[in-house]
Design a protein around this motif. Sequence first.
Motif, PDB file in Angstrom:
ATOM      1  N   THR A   1      -5.340  25.508  -6.051  1.00  0.00           N
ATOM      2  CA  THR A   1      -5.590  24.908  -4.610  1.00  0.00           C
ATOM      3  C   THR A   1      -4.046  25.003  -3.868  1.00  0.00           C
ATOM      4  O   THR A   1      -3.621  23.830  -3.617  1.00  0.00           O
ATOM      5  N   PHE A   2      -3.383  26.216  -4.219  1.00  0.00           N
ATOM      6  CA  PHE A   2      -1.870  26.449  -3.603  1.00  0.00           C
ATOM      7  C   PHE A   2      -1.955  25.941  -2.037  1.00  0.00           C
ATOM      8  O   PHE A   2      -2.599  26.497  -1.281  1.00  0.00           O
ATOM      9  N   ASN A   3      -1.090  24.931  -1.888  1.00  0.00           N
ATOM     10  CA  ASN A   3      -1.013  24.482  -0.543  1.00  0.00           C
ATOM     11  C   ASN A   3       0.200  24.688   0.105  1.00  0.00           C
ATOM     12  O   ASN A   3       1.379  24.083  -0.791  1.00  0.00           O
ATOM     13  N   ALA A   4       0.556  25.008   1.245  1.00  0.00           N
ATOM     14  CA  ALA A   4       1.832  25.057   1.933  1.00  0.00           C
ATOM     15  C   ALA A   4       2.354  23.705   2.217  1.00  0.00           C
ATOM     16  O   ALA A   4       1.587  22.851   2.670  1.00  0.00           O
ATOM     17  N   THR A   5       3.605  23.475   1.831  1.00  0.00           N
ATOM     18  CA  THR A   5       4.047  22.120   2.375  1.00  0.00           C
ATOM     19  C   THR A   5       5.650  22.159   2.463  1.00  0.00           C
ATOM     20  O   THR A   5       6.310  23.163   1.650  1.00  0.00           O
ATOM     21  N   ASN A   6       6.207  21.620   3.024  1.00  0.00           N
ATOM     22  CA  ASN A   6       7.634  21.610   3.360  1.00  0.00           C
ATOM     23  C   ASN A   6       8.362  20.844   2.208  1.00  0.00           C
ATOM     24  O   ASN A   6       8.183  19.988   1.672  1.00  0.00           O
ATOM     25  N   PRO A   7       9.158  21.661   1.351  1.00  0.00           N
ATOM     26  CA  PRO A   7       9.940  21.405   0.147  1.00  0.00           C
ATOM     27  C   PRO A   7      10.625  20.278   0.542  1.00  0.00           C
ATOM     28  O   PRO A   7      11.370  19.698  -0.513  1.00  0.00           O
ATOM     29  N   LEU A   8      11.273  20.000   1.774  1.00  0.00           N
ATOM     30  CA  LEU A   8      11.927  18.822   2.076  1.00  0.00           C
ATOM     31  C   LEU A   8      11.443  17.671   2.909  1.00  0.00           C
ATOM     32  O   LEU A   8      11.775  17.021   3.681  1.00  0.00           O
ATOM     33  N   LEU A   9       9.757  17.619   2.479  1.00  0.00           N
ATOM     34  CA  LEU A   9       9.328  16.593   3.137  1.00  0.00           C
ATOM     35  C   LEU A   9       9.594  15.279   3.098  1.00  0.00           C
ATOM     36  O   LEU A   9       9.397  14.635   4.303  1.00  0.00           O
ATOM     37  N   GLY A  10      10.389  14.851   2.055  1.00  0.00           N
ATOM     38  CA  GLY A  10      11.037  13.473   1.962  1.00  0.00           C
ATOM     39  C   GLY A  10      12.194  13.408   2.864  1.00  0.00           C
ATOM     40  O   GLY A  10      12.755  12.222   3.033  1.00  0.00           O
ATOM     41  N   PHE A  11      12.595  14.600   3.617  1.00  0.00           N
ATOM     42  CA  PHE A  11      14.027  14.233   4.347  1.00  0.00           C
ATOM     43  C   PHE A  11      13.433  14.492   5.984  1.00  0.00           C
ATOM     44  O   PHE A  11      14.216  14.422   6.803  1.00  0.00           O
ATOM     45  N   GLU A  12      12.307  14.463   6.205  1.00  0.00           N
ATOM     46  CA  GLU A  12      11.780  14.834   7.471  1.00  0.00           C
ATOM     47  C   GLU A  12      12.205  13.558   8.605  1.00  0.00           C
ATOM     48  O   GLU A  12      11.716  13.624   9.941  1.00  0.00           O
ATOM     49  N   ASP A  13      12.508  12.406   8.042  1.00  0.00           N
ATOM     50  CA  ASP A  13      12.952  11.227   8.761  1.00  0.00           C
ATOM     51  C   ASP A  13      14.331  11.371   9.287  1.00  0.00           C
ATOM     52  O   ASP A  13      14.912  10.660   9.922  1.00  0.00           O
TER      53      ASP A  13
END
Length: 822
Positions: A27-39
């Motif tokens: 169930t490969f989903n695209a996600t931002n590899p820097l999701l934790g930095f979006e703030d």
Amino acid sequence: MPIDRSVVRARIENAAEYVGSLWPLRTFNATNPLLGFEDQPFHRAVQKAGQLFGGRGYPGPQVFRQAWEDGEIDADVLTRCLAEHGITERPEVLLDRMEADAPGHDTVPTDHPLDRVLTKWLAAFLDQGQAAWPMPNREDGFYAAWRTVAPYDGAIPGVDRPSDLPDTVVEAFEAVLESYPEARWEPIFVHHLTALPGWTGFVKWRSRRADTAWQAAHPITLAEYLAVRLTLADRMGAAIAPDRTEELPTNGTDQPVLPRIWLRAWEESYRTRLLDDLRQAPSAAPDADRPAGQLVFCIDTRSEVIRRHIEQQGAYQTHGYAGFFGVPMEHQPYGTEECVKSCPPIVDPKHRVVERPAEQHQAQADRYDWWAQLGRAGTTLLKTLKKNVAAVFGFVEGSGGAFGAAMAARTLAPSGLSRLAQSLEERLPSPDAFCEPALDPPPTADAEVEDSLPVGLSDEAKVLYAEAAFRLMGWTDTFAPIVVFTGHGSETPNNPYKASLDCGACAGNPGGPNARVLATICNENAVRDALRERGIDIPDDTVFLAGQHNTTTDEIILFVDDDDPPVAPEVLDRLRRDLQSAQADAATERVRTLNTAVDEGRPAAAVHETERRAADWAETRPEWGLAGNAAFIVGPRALTRGLDLDGRCFLHSYDWATDEDGTALENIMTGPLVVGEWINTQYYFSTVDNAAYGSGSKVTHNVVGKLGVVQGNGGDLMSGLPLQSLKADDEHVYHRPLRLTALVQAPTDRIEAILDRHAPLAQLFDHEWMHLTVMDPARDDAFVHYQSGGGWHPHPSPDAPTPTAPVSARRDPEAMDRTPTP
């Protein structure tokens, strides 16, 4: 002194925010590899991430040079952007300077003995059915299971028996952290969690999915993962605390100014050309009183190509809607107990839809069951002979000729073998031909499954999903005799990344089941009666069909019972002929992008080439997927009809005039648009530094545990996209690494209200993770650009007076607190 468990747990959660979740291959989903930095602002986030992961945050000079030489960066735009920073040197000089200052290669992953030992045990514990001999005691959890087998690992010094190791996770933390003050715990956790971001991301995903079968049977948590890693580090003499002055990433002052300017100029050049195309779009011919057919596709960028060619076949209209068609469900295919999620990663399933044989097709189902049972028995026997210690050598000797012939056929004649397989499949019943989604809830006693997910849909839910679909698309009148909800999926063998080519809105699964559900709902008389009461009047002669778009070949299959078609056979035949013509035209266009020499005067040759790619098990690039994505357009099809958008735009249908309270737009911007940003950033970072954020070459991939891939014989799980999905060859990128431009036709005050209510969405624009341009009906459809912190900047128009727009900061993006992303 005992440690406070709650403090450790909180510190681990904080540290884990730096690493994004990684879905399994299935169930490969695209996600931002820097999701934790979006703030944080983009330029600051990529610098901090670079300190942790060693990856670049901006395209390399060769990529900019390619864009400059290809004319994708407008000279006037670049000159202005450079002048704003006091830079007056010629672009060629600046490119040479960036090239001289840039490292000569992508990030090289580290190879530490600690990582080698840990990844070995992670692969063994997290295995999802690939290993013939699974790791023992996995039901006790990762730490307990590892503790029982660690004495047998000669790479771990000083461990002869389990009692040489701490009994529990808490004791493991106490043994290692007792020498460090509490203030240093979080930097320590960050150091170790980011050492293997792929494995950490997968553990993070699975530990938060307690409803999955593998997590329920073999539980693992980030605390257990860290307990094992810290214990190993202590035993192997590796560093416990990070060996650097700054233990957590800092802002710093060495910002890469030139790449930031070039990227901005490239993005602005693309946006300007897109807006100019929209201004100069050919006036769409007035629609007939009633179109011959209407087809609803996923917003996927690949749908833009096939939609354009279908509309050229005749009186057809197309619409764009999220590919799960608004039905948050799990799908249980016929003949299996396994359920697959069929809705976006940010949405939890609310229903389970089971495929069951239609009453009139029970004989076909019985025949299918007989062949399926025979096939399963043969597969089980084959696996037993291949893996049984006593039989394996004789089996290899005896079957080598047959397997060799099969390999030769698949390599030398993949198209012929595929046609043979298709002819055999046509002689056998297929679940698609005799099954239908069971939507009515079963009797009360059977209505709930083990995980308390209701089976089927209530009458209220059916009306809700049907109404939501039409409201979000702004489609409340003018229904054609045939309306086709068209999901999409890819076709490719021997490809661990197949799910990345399927529907992202369906959690990396094909969207056909969701299309069938919504079509079935909309064909129910009770649903239509309820919709009429809500202002959506569907004519009695309108028939809803379901189909699936094969994005590799551009074939569209209609899920129709040809023995009892719901429309006149001649009408159905005409629709199929038009879809085949559209397929040939779209395939011709796609083949050109794949650098394949095909006679463009023979559309059949292009179709054959796409079919070959779909069948060839040695093909590393069956299609381009969503490579090239650069914009997300929210508005009616009239804005883009007749335009060739080059397969680079997500297209979501929307009519601001039918959405008085802005609810539909709010759902689009907080749902599909956010998923579009995840897709865009995954492609962006996989392109700018594939070693750190991508997955390297497919040629050297190895699948581990049926859950992910590694490069070579071990190491970290690869978290992004492979090189073949991004580059045309070793020197030239195909995907242009641009941040997403969102273009919305709606009043600006409506959008401001949405951003005020959704801080996580606003920060994506404030921090320039994507850009926002609005086509404002209140200003005669003038384009205005959202500015970081609030306010609007007018886009220059050559044919109209420049609209004025006061710029007033509504928020300070530099001072925003950390806010969970959607």
